[in-house]
Design a protein around this motif. Sequence first.
Motif, short mmCIF file in Angstrom:
data_model
loop_
_atom_site.label_atom_id
_atom_site.label_comp_id
_atom_site.label_asym_id
_atom_site.label_seq_id
_atom_site.Cartn_x
_atom_site.Cartn_y
_atom_site.Cartn_z
N ALA A 95 0.81 -1.22 0.00
CA ALA A 95 0.00 0.00 0.00
C ALA A 95 0.85 1.27 0.00
O ALA A 95 0.31 2.36 -0.18
CB ALA A 95 -0.95 0.01 1.20
N ARG A 96 2.17 1.14 0.17
CA ARG A 96 3.03 2.33 0.04
C ARG A 96 2.96 2.88 -1.39
O ARG A 96 3.28 4.04 -1.62
CB ARG A 96 4.47 2.00 0.41
CG ARG A 96 5.20 1.08 -0.54
CD ARG A 96 6.61 0.77 -0.09
NE ARG A 96 6.64 0.06 1.17
CZ ARG A 96 7.75 -0.31 1.79
NH1 ARG A 96 8.94 0.00 1.26
NH2 ARG A 96 7.70 -0.96 2.93
N PHE A 97 2.56 2.02 -2.32
CA PHE A 97 2.39 2.47 -3.70
C PHE A 97 0.96 2.93 -3.99
O PHE A 97 0.63 3.25 -5.12
CB PHE A 97 2.80 1.36 -4.67
CG PHE A 97 4.23 0.94 -4.52
CD1 PHE A 97 5.25 1.75 -4.99
CD2 PHE A 97 4.57 -0.25 -3.88
CE1 PHE A 97 6.59 1.38 -4.85
CE2 PHE A 97 5.89 -0.63 -3.74
CZ PHE A 97 6.90 0.19 -4.21
N GLY A 98 0.13 2.95 -2.95
CA GLY A 98 -1.26 3.36 -3.10
C GLY A 98 -1.43 4.78 -3.62
O GLY A 98 -2.20 5.01 -4.56
N PRO A 99 -0.73 5.78 -3.05
CA PRO A 99 -0.93 7.14 -3.54
C PRO A 99 -0.66 7.30 -5.03
O PRO A 99 -1.46 7.92 -5.74
CB PRO A 99 0.07 7.96 -2.69
CG PRO A 99 0.19 7.19 -1.42
CD PRO A 99 0.11 5.75 -1.84
N SER A 100 0.43 6.73 -5.51
CA SER A 100 0.74 6.85 -6.93
C SER A 100 -0.25 6.06 -7.77
O SER A 100 -0.65 6.48 -8.87
CB SER A 100 2.17 6.41 -7.22
OG SER A 100 2.38 5.06 -6.86
N GLY A 101 -0.68 4.90 -7.27
CA GLY A 101 -1.65 4.10 -7.99
C GLY A 101 -3.01 4.78 -8.11
O GLY A 101 -3.65 4.75 -9.17
N ILE A 102 -3.46 5.40 -7.02
CA ILE A 102 -4.75 6.10 -7.04
C ILE A 102 -4.69 7.28 -8.00
O ILE A 102 -5.65 7.54 -8.74
CB ILE A 102 -5.13 6.56 -5.62
CG1 ILE A 102 -5.36 5.34 -4.71
CG2 ILE A 102 -6.39 7.43 -5.65
CD1 ILE A 102 -5.43 5.67 -3.24
N ARG A 103 -3.59 7.98 -8.00
CA ARG A 103 -3.45 9.10 -8.95
C ARG A 103 -3.53 8.58 -10.39
O ARG A 103 -4.15 9.18 -11.26
CB ARG A 103 -2.13 9.84 -8.70
CG ARG A 103 -2.11 10.63 -7.39
CD ARG A 103 -0.82 11.41 -7.25
NE ARG A 103 -0.83 12.25 -6.06
CZ ARG A 103 -0.14 12.00 -4.95
NH1 ARG A 103 0.62 10.91 -4.89
NH2 ARG A 103 -0.23 12.81 -3.90
N GLN A 104 -2.87 7.45 -10.64
CA GLN A 104 -2.93 6.86 -11.97
C GLN A 104 -4.37 6.49 -12.34
O GLN A 104 -4.82 6.72 -13.47
CB GLN A 104 -2.03 5.62 -12.03
CG GLN A 104 -2.08 4.85 -13.33
CD GLN A 104 -1.36 5.54 -14.48
OE1 GLN A 104 -0.62 6.48 -14.26
NE2 GLN A 104 -1.63 5.09 -15.69
N GLY A 105 -5.08 5.93 -11.38
CA GLY A 105 -6.46 5.53 -11.63
C GLY A 105 -7.43 6.68 -11.77
O GLY A 105 -8.56 6.50 -12.21
#
Length: 404
Positions: A95-105
């Motif tokens: 989930a440390r990659f969550g912020p970048s993933g959510i922005r991508q989504g």
Amino acid sequence: MHSGLALLGLCWAVAIKIAIAHTGHSQKPIAGPHQSLWYSTLPGDGGTQADSVFSGISTFGRLPYQNCLQSGDATYDIAFIGAPFDTGTSYRPGARFGPSGIRQGSRRLNLYGGYNVPLKTNPFNSWATVLDCGDIPVTSYDNTFALRQIEEGHFSILSRSPATDADQPGPAVRGALKGKTLPRVITLGGDHTITLPLLRSINRAYGPVSVIHFDSHLDTWKPKVFGGSPSAVASINHGTYFYHASMEGLLANDTNIHAGIRTTLSGPSDYENDGYCGFEIVEAREIDTIGTDGIIKRIVERVGTKRPVYLSIDIDTLDPAFAPATGTPETGGWSTRELRTILRGLEDLNLIAADIVEVAPAYDTNAEHTTMAAADVLYEVMSIMVKKGPLSKMVEGAEARNDL
């Protein structure tokens, strides 16, 4: 030899003629990127449309970016901030990659202009200044220090004067912020442990607040029950943070509620302990009997429409069919449509801040189901905040009620 010299001479002659032919022509160098290549003004109701949502640097919903922690000059009414922390999870990290993933989504949220039809508002074209403030720097080597970083980073964003109604009285009650109107902050997690430092930050401005918690798990377990509590550091994790929040006095008594619960338990005492922590429970299966309207009614009756409310959303509220990329998935959850409908039903509440957590993009589908679902959920939250107006309206509403 002679034919080679003749060819060389001919090339030079052609080059000179081309240079002479262009002499005196005014040519402007192409400067970029052109603003019109990224956004175009929409006819009709106005607003902007992102032309190339698949290109460029990702911010949430392609909002303007400013490193707000580095710049004290940034002003906003709603700020998105990332908290890339996942060393409090018990099953699948990432989930440390969550912020970048959510922005991508979120890239296509305003592809068509961003107008929210059910809520009749456009969070991308409104009174509110909305920024993506980047991420809080979070160490992955020391949980205690990391949680302190998250608290201080969040409070730095929360405690500034908003772009709108900064001179108007607001609902803050603590210290130097007492009586002030503050901006709203939406945090991109990160595992659910981050909600503890976020509530500590909120408490420094608002005191104890009511919490709406969307999740498949209680997250109020006593540390001895969840994880065994081998140390003080280990006792704070993504299954115990609400227990600590309750013990620290961060939650308003008996005005908090879970929604979407469907976890297994150590036993019935887990529910008893949850009640001691100040929560009511709406189980996921209740949607089959009371429907989305019934769930909305339960939530609104529990937290009320007068007090400040903090909203925390675990993406595992959704069934893994809709959001597989999460740390502790549980089958039997709600659909994306059901969750969005329930969220829209909370438009009369005074949301002061929110988070979404447990998005772990490494487990997602190639179609980015989970990150898109998380982005769409936050789109609803942002729309509610914009439609509700600045937090100064809370004070105006309270004064109006007192005059009746």
